[in-house]
Enzyme design. Sequence first.
Site, PDB file in Angstrom:
ATOM      1  N   HIS A   1      -9.218  -3.713  -1.983  1.00  0.00           N
ATOM      2  CA  HIS A   1      -8.259  -2.940  -1.196  1.00  0.00           C
ATOM      3  C   HIS A   1      -8.664  -1.453  -1.159  1.00  0.00           C
ATOM      4  CE1 HIS A   1      -3.857  -2.091  -0.063  1.00  0.00           C
ATOM      5  NE2 HIS A   1      -4.334  -0.890  -0.330  1.00  0.00           N
TER       6      HIS A   1
ATOM      7  N   HIS B   1     -10.203   1.161   1.933  1.00  0.00           N
ATOM      8  CA  HIS B   1      -9.641   2.457   2.348  1.00  0.00           C
ATOM      9  C   HIS B   1     -10.750   3.443   2.728  1.00  0.00           C
ATOM     10  CE1 HIS B   1      -5.295   2.568   1.981  1.00  0.00           C
ATOM     11  NE2 HIS B   1      -5.317   1.985   0.797  1.00  0.00           N
TER      12      HIS B   1
ATOM     13  N   CYS C   1       0.848  -1.189   0.000  1.00  0.00           N
ATOM     14  CA  CYS C   1       0.000   0.000   0.000  1.00  0.00           C
ATOM     15  C   CYS C   1       0.882   1.237   0.000  1.00  0.00           C
ATOM     16  CB  CYS C   1      -0.890  -0.013   1.243  1.00  0.00           C
ATOM     17  SG  CYS C   1      -1.966   1.423   1.362  1.00  0.00           S
ATOM     18  N   LEU C   2       0.517   2.208  -0.841  1.00  0.00           N
ATOM     19  CA  LEU C   2       1.308   3.437  -0.920  1.00  0.00           C
ATOM     20  C   LEU C   2       1.328   4.184   0.414  1.00  0.00           C
ATOM     21  CD1 LEU C   2       0.030   4.645  -4.410  1.00  0.00           C
ATOM     22  CD2 LEU C   2       2.299   3.733  -3.897  1.00  0.00           C
TER      23      LEU C   2
HETATM   24 NI    NI Z   1      -3.654   1.101  -0.101  1.00  0.00          NI
END
Ligand code: NI
Length: 179
Positions: free
Chosen positions: A147, A151, A105-106
């Site tokens: 994903h 968020h 994940c960034l």
């Molecule tokens: Ni992410």
Amino acid sequence: MAIRDIVFLPEPVLRRKAHKVTDFGPELQTLIDDMVETMREAPGVGLAAPQVAEPVRVIVVEYSEDDDDEDGASPEKKKPPKLYTLVNPEITRFSDEKVVGTEGCLSVPNILGDVNRSLAVTVKGLNRHGKPVTIKANGWLARIFQHEVDHLEGIIFVDLAEKLWKVEESPGQVIKDNV
Ligand code: NI
């Protein structure tokens, strides 16, 4: 368009439930353009608005479904990646069949983890102009949507992972599937 700063855990905006979008005006259009540019620059294959500190229900995903063919298609045969922009997305169907895959994940740099998710999903939402869209996704694309929609609920993949590990940062190393 502009590249926005990506926020990292434990930034509180990542843990908040994001607000529904009701205004499809210029501010939203700019946010979406900026998110696409930020995702490409990162680089990543998905980005949710809370990751650029905007607590609203917007995700962008850019992925080629053919990327799943490990043994397969020669580069020329691969379809170009497809860009999806979804406002107020909702997963309306999760396949019973699940599969474990490795995610990054960034907003959680240098951590990877194995997450068990549905192999296929149906995602409904609105496009950037407020028109309803339905997407049926399989494999990695389905994983990315799960994903990103997580968020918007303040859920990060580390909450769901069976196993997490650190990756060494090395020059030139790019984890292309970061989301
Ligand atoms: Ni992410």
